[in-house]
Scaffold this motif. Structure first.
Motif, PDB file in Angstrom:
ATOM      1  N   VAL A 188       7.446  -4.650  -1.980  1.00  0.00           N
ATOM      2  CA  VAL A 188       7.162  -4.790  -0.734  1.00  0.00           C
ATOM      3  C   VAL A 188       7.914  -4.528   0.170  1.00  0.00           C
ATOM      4  CG1 VAL A 188       6.531  -6.698   1.209  1.00  0.00           C
ATOM      5  CG2 VAL A 188       6.249  -7.273  -1.502  1.00  0.00           C
ATOM      6  N   PRO A 189       8.714  -2.901   0.321  1.00  0.00           N
ATOM      7  CA  PRO A 189       9.708  -2.808   1.533  1.00  0.00           C
ATOM      8  C   PRO A 189       9.173  -2.397   3.238  1.00  0.00           C
ATOM      9  CG  PRO A 189       7.871  -0.535   0.628  1.00  0.00           C
ATOM     10  CD  PRO A 189       7.280  -1.600   0.079  1.00  0.00           C
ATOM     11  N   MET A 190       9.456  -3.871   3.341  1.00  0.00           N
ATOM     12  CA  MET A 190       9.189  -4.538   4.783  1.00  0.00           C
ATOM     13  C   MET A 190      10.569  -4.545   5.446  1.00  0.00           C
ATOM     14  SD  MET A 190       6.849  -7.688   4.175  1.00  0.00           S
ATOM     15  CE  MET A 190       6.451  -8.071   6.109  1.00  0.00           C
ATOM     16  N   VAL A 191      10.354  -4.752   6.780  1.00  0.00           N
ATOM     17  CA  VAL A 191      11.245  -5.780   7.227  1.00  0.00           C
ATOM     18  C   VAL A 191      11.183  -6.497   8.401  1.00  0.00           C
ATOM     19  CG1 VAL A 191      13.887  -5.486   9.021  1.00  0.00           C
ATOM     20  CG2 VAL A 191      12.765  -3.307   7.301  1.00  0.00           C
ATOM     21  N   ILE A 192      11.504  -7.604   8.661  1.00  0.00           N
ATOM     22  CA  ILE A 192      11.143  -8.846   9.452  1.00  0.00           C
ATOM     23  C   ILE A 192      12.044  -8.667  10.591  1.00  0.00           C
ATOM     24  CG2 ILE A 192      10.407 -10.909   9.493  1.00  0.00           C
ATOM     25  CD1 ILE A 192       9.005 -10.811   7.365  1.00  0.00           C
ATOM     26  N   ARG A 193      11.546  -7.914  11.774  1.00  0.00           N
ATOM     27  CA  ARG A 193      13.176  -8.272  13.177  1.00  0.00           C
ATOM     28  C   ARG A 193      13.433  -9.055  13.741  1.00  0.00           C
ATOM     29  NH1 ARG A 193      12.125  -5.054  16.273  1.00  0.00           N
ATOM     30  NH2 ARG A 193      13.878  -6.019  18.207  1.00  0.00           N
ATOM     31  N   SER A 194      13.551  -9.965  14.241  1.00  0.00           N
ATOM     32  CA  SER A 194      14.127 -11.147  15.077  1.00  0.00           C
ATOM     33  C   SER A 194      15.101 -11.314  16.083  1.00  0.00           C
ATOM     34  CB  SER A 194      13.381 -12.492  13.918  1.00  0.00           C
ATOM     35  OG  SER A 194      12.697 -13.567  14.806  1.00  0.00           O
ATOM     36  N   GLY A 203      22.833   0.712  11.821  1.00  0.00           N
ATOM     37  CA  GLY A 203      23.358   1.411  10.337  1.00  0.00           C
ATOM     38  C   GLY A 203      22.761   0.533   9.430  1.00  0.00           C
ATOM     39  N   LEU A 204      22.674  -1.204   9.768  1.00  0.00           N
ATOM     40  CA  LEU A 204      22.134  -2.371   9.007  1.00  0.00           C
ATOM     41  C   LEU A 204      20.685  -1.987   9.150  1.00  0.00           C
ATOM     42  CD1 LEU A 204      24.273  -4.971   9.183  1.00  0.00           C
ATOM     43  CD2 LEU A 204      24.271  -3.946   7.023  1.00  0.00           C
ATOM     44  N   LEU A 205      20.028  -1.985  10.180  1.00  0.00           N
ATOM     45  CA  LEU A 205      18.553  -1.600  10.171  1.00  0.00           C
ATOM     46  C   LEU A 205      18.122  -0.329   8.760  1.00  0.00           C
ATOM     47  CD1 LEU A 205      15.962  -2.873  11.225  1.00  0.00           C
ATOM     48  CD2 LEU A 205      16.487  -1.190  13.773  1.00  0.00           C
ATOM     49  N   ILE A 206      18.641   1.062   9.018  1.00  0.00           N
ATOM     50  CA  ILE A 206      18.062   2.199   8.470  1.00  0.00           C
ATOM     51  C   ILE A 206      18.002   1.290   7.096  1.00  0.00           C
ATOM     52  CG2 ILE A 206      19.268   4.157   8.411  1.00  0.00           C
ATOM     53  CD1 ILE A 206      19.653   4.546  10.705  1.00  0.00           C
ATOM     54  N   SER A 207      19.363   0.727   6.631  1.00  0.00           N
ATOM     55  CA  SER A 207      19.450   0.816   5.142  1.00  0.00           C
ATOM     56  C   SER A 207      18.452  -1.027   5.267  1.00  0.00           C
ATOM     57  CB  SER A 207      20.836  -0.127   5.233  1.00  0.00           C
ATOM     58  OG  SER A 207      21.644   0.637   4.739  1.00  0.00           O
ATOM     59  N   ALA A 208      17.505  -1.554   5.538  1.00  0.00           N
ATOM     60  CA  ALA A 208      17.013  -2.099   5.755  1.00  0.00           C
ATOM     61  C   ALA A 208      15.674  -1.974   5.927  1.00  0.00           C
ATOM     62  CB  ALA A 208      16.944  -3.948   6.750  1.00  0.00           C
ATOM     63  N   ILE A 209      15.058  -0.810   6.222  1.00  0.00           N
ATOM     64  CA  ILE A 209      14.147   0.262   6.453  1.00  0.00           C
ATOM     65  C   ILE A 209      14.267   0.516   4.985  1.00  0.00           C
ATOM     66  CG2 ILE A 209      12.547   1.342   7.690  1.00  0.00           C
ATOM     67  CD1 ILE A 209      13.890   0.757  10.136  1.00  0.00           C
ATOM     68  N   GLU A 210      14.622   1.444   4.840  1.00  0.00           N
ATOM     69  CA  GLU A 210      15.122   2.041   3.261  1.00  0.00           C
ATOM     70  C   GLU A 210      14.990   1.106   1.783  1.00  0.00           C
ATOM     71  OE1 GLU A 210      16.862   6.359   4.520  1.00  0.00           O
ATOM     72  OE2 GLU A 210      18.619   4.693   3.250  1.00  0.00           O
ATOM     73  N   ASP A 211      15.378  -0.168   2.376  1.00  0.00           N
ATOM     74  CA  ASP A 211      14.913  -1.030   1.215  1.00  0.00           C
ATOM     75  C   ASP A 211      13.298  -0.755   0.142  1.00  0.00           C
ATOM     76  OD1 ASP A 211      17.698  -2.643   0.084  1.00  0.00           O
ATOM     77  OD2 ASP A 211      15.506  -3.974  -0.343  1.00  0.00           O
ATOM     78  N   ASN A 212      14.001  -1.097  -0.514  1.00  0.00           N
ATOM     79  CA  ASN A 212      12.626  -1.439  -1.160  1.00  0.00           C
ATOM     80  C   ASN A 212      11.776  -2.475  -1.337  1.00  0.00           C
ATOM     81  OD1 ASN A 212      11.209   1.360  -1.555  1.00  0.00           O
ATOM     82  ND2 ASN A 212      12.812   1.166  -3.379  1.00  0.00           N
ATOM     83  N   TYR A 255       0.649  -1.405   0.012  1.00  0.00           N
ATOM     84  CA  TYR A 255       0.058  -0.028   0.111  1.00  0.00           C
ATOM     85  C   TYR A 255       1.225   1.489  -0.031  1.00  0.00           C
ATOM     86  CZ  TYR A 255      -4.070   3.409   1.686  1.00  0.00           C
ATOM     87  OH  TYR A 255      -4.419   4.219   1.785  1.00  0.00           O
ATOM     88  N   GLY A 256       1.921   1.431   0.226  1.00  0.00           N
ATOM     89  CA  GLY A 256       3.021   1.793   0.868  1.00  0.00           C
ATOM     90  C   GLY A 256       3.769   2.753   1.163  1.00  0.00           C
ATOM     91  N   LEU A 257       3.372   1.479   2.729  1.00  0.00           N
ATOM     92  CA  LEU A 257       3.678   2.224   4.639  1.00  0.00           C
ATOM     93  C   LEU A 257       4.753   1.558   4.510  1.00  0.00           C
ATOM     94  CD1 LEU A 257       1.088   2.372   6.438  1.00  0.00           C
ATOM     95  CD2 LEU A 257       1.659   4.185   5.268  1.00  0.00           C
ATOM     96  N   ARG A 258       5.896   1.574   5.388  1.00  0.00           N
ATOM     97  CA  ARG A 258       7.583   1.060   5.726  1.00  0.00           C
ATOM     98  C   ARG A 258       7.225   0.137   6.730  1.00  0.00           C
ATOM     99  NH1 ARG A 258      11.623   1.476   1.987  1.00  0.00           N
ATOM    100  NH2 ARG A 258      10.724   2.903   0.470  1.00  0.00           N
ATOM    101  N   PRO A 259       6.779  -0.954   7.144  1.00  0.00           N
ATOM    102  CA  PRO A 259       6.496  -1.631   8.649  1.00  0.00           C
ATOM    103  C   PRO A 259       7.727  -2.383   8.788  1.00  0.00           C
ATOM    104  CG  PRO A 259       5.748  -3.057   6.655  1.00  0.00           C
ATOM    105  CD  PRO A 259       5.784  -1.780   5.482  1.00  0.00           C
ATOM    106  N   VAL A 260       7.753  -2.405  10.010  1.00  0.00           N
ATOM    107  CA  VAL A 260       8.916  -3.131  10.420  1.00  0.00           C
ATOM    108  C   VAL A 260       7.912  -4.002  11.583  1.00  0.00           C
ATOM    109  CG1 VAL A 260      10.594  -3.239  11.988  1.00  0.00           C
ATOM    110  CG2 VAL A 260      10.426  -1.295  10.224  1.00  0.00           C
ATOM    111  N   ALA A 261       8.182  -5.744  11.494  1.00  0.00           N
ATOM    112  CA  ALA A 261       6.793  -6.272  11.731  1.00  0.00           C
ATOM    113  C   ALA A 261       8.240  -7.111  13.198  1.00  0.00           C
ATOM    114  CB  ALA A 261       6.183  -7.195  11.181  1.00  0.00           C
ATOM    115  N   GLU A 262       7.960  -7.627  13.613  1.00  0.00           N
ATOM    116  CA  GLU A 262       8.853  -7.782  15.009  1.00  0.00           C
ATOM    117  C   GLU A 262       8.174  -9.361  15.576  1.00  0.00           C
ATOM    118  OE1 GLU A 262       9.655  -8.425  19.514  1.00  0.00           O
ATOM    119  OE2 GLU A 262      10.410  -6.261  18.816  1.00  0.00           O
ATOM    120  N   ILE A 263       8.606 -10.420  14.558  1.00  0.00           N
ATOM    121  CA  ILE A 263       8.865 -11.903  15.288  1.00  0.00           C
ATOM    122  C   ILE A 263       9.835 -11.988  16.657  1.00  0.00           C
ATOM    123  CG2 ILE A 263       8.936 -14.802  14.912  1.00  0.00           C
ATOM    124  CD1 ILE A 263       6.851 -13.053  12.724  1.00  0.00           C
TER     125      ILE A 263
END
Length: 334
Positions: free
Chosen positions: A108-114, A153-162, A70-78
């Motif tokens: 799908v610009p999303m990050v799955i953190r765990s 720095g890697l998490l910021i890059s991951a969030i900005e990644d498409n 839809y256009g958001l940038r979600p960071v989902a935590e498992i």
């Protein structure tokens, strides 16, 4: 900052910069996450942008995929990497493929953190290393930091990644890289102060490894917690080893690996996950393909065992100085 504080700072920086970034997962809101990585974010940014979810990993990831398309940038935590399996189909059949299925029209610009790996006596369902399962899937990136500076720095890059990024956080070094085999910190990162991790925005590129120790005798490839154990091992043995922190396994910095192995002529791979079909097997194959005529010995591996994760024998399961040292000595014997 320790790794938890650095990851929290990355969230804060990006939520301030991008109103489309949202955080979701079990207990990430009021509670701030089981390891407090998201502590304070709901209070600062509100319940619309940082919100708790039901205990339903497939629902968490499906919701995040919808938000991302839809256009958001979600960071989902498992909450633990071991819990990710109910969402596996959503990740590999939906998130990983949407860019390809739509010929690039949708991303799908999303990050799955765990939190990932062992070190807290979490037992079989809180301690697994699942990275190889996702490294196999085209369309998903897989990142594993080893220190606070890189983590932010890697998490910021991951969030900005498409594209979707799996971001595995080694919980054994959340509060500093200490190891049960040694009575002292393994690296200076254990004594960092806030100046070592900038408060503001910066990035560490995905797919760029770090040579954390230069050497001439043997190349040691690792990531996450095992970088510290490898460093301690070569220091204890007095070996002139070059230690490379991969940082991300997909994308993989094969050029840095190739340059190092061609220089040293020997290679040892270290990871916490089980040996059979672990990512070390892929690394060994790539090194053999690209560096065959430079190798002076077979590529060696020091890994976890091919067993279910043992609760009471956790520290015996980890590759430690004895197993890593044995692998390095085998590489040097030939």
């Amino acid at each position: 900052m320790n790794m938890i504080q650095a990851l929290n700072s990355a969230h804060d920086v990006m939520m301030e910069r991008d109103q489309g970034m949202v955080v979701l997962g079990e207990d990430v809101g009021f509670f701030g996450g089981v390891f407090r990585v998201t502590e304070g974010l709901q209070k600062k940014y509100g319940k619309q942008r940082v919100f708790d979810t039901p205990i339903a990993e497939n629902g968490i990831i499906a919701t995040a995929i919808g938000m991302a398309t839809y256009g958001l940038r979600p960071v989902a935590e498992i909450q633990f990497a071991d819990y990710i399996y109910p969402a596996y189909d959503q990740i590999v059949s939906e998130a990983a493929r949407i860019r390809y299925r739509t010929a690039g029209e949708w991303t799908v610009p999303m990050v799955i953190r765990s939190p990932y790996g062992g070190g807290i006596f979490g037992g079989q369902t809180h301690s697994q290393s699942t990275e190889a399962l996702f490294a196999h899937v085209a369309g998903v990136k897989t990142v594993i930091p080893s220190n606070p500076y890189d983590a932010k720095g890697l998490l910021i890059s991951a969030i900005e990644d498409n594209d979707p990024v799996l971001f595995f956080e080694p919980k054994r070094i959340y509060n500093g890289p200490f190891d049960g085999f040694f009575d002292r910190p393994l690296t200076p990162w254990a004594k960092t102060d806030a100046a070592d991790v900038p408060e503001g925005y910066y990035t560490v590129p995905l797919g760029k490894a770090a040579v954390v120790r230069e050497g001439e005798e043997v190349t040691v490839l690792s990531y996450g917690t095992m970088v510290h154990v490898a460093l301690a091992t070569v220091r204890e043995l007095g070996i002139d080893a070059e230690v490379i922190d991969l940082r991300s396994i997909v994308p993989l910095d094969i050029e840095t690996i190739e340059d190092s192995v061609k220089k040293t002529g020997r290679c040892v791979v270290v990871h916490e996950a089980t040996r059979t079909n672990g990512f070390g097997a892929e690394l060994a194959a790539l090194v053999q393909e690209r560096c065959f005529y430079h190798l002076e010995a077979p590529v060696q591996r020091a890994t976890g065992f091919d067993t279910p994760y043992p609760h009471s024998l956790e520290w015996a399961y980890f590759p430690g100085p004895v197993r890593i040292g044995t692998a390095i000595k085998k590489a040097l014997e030939v």
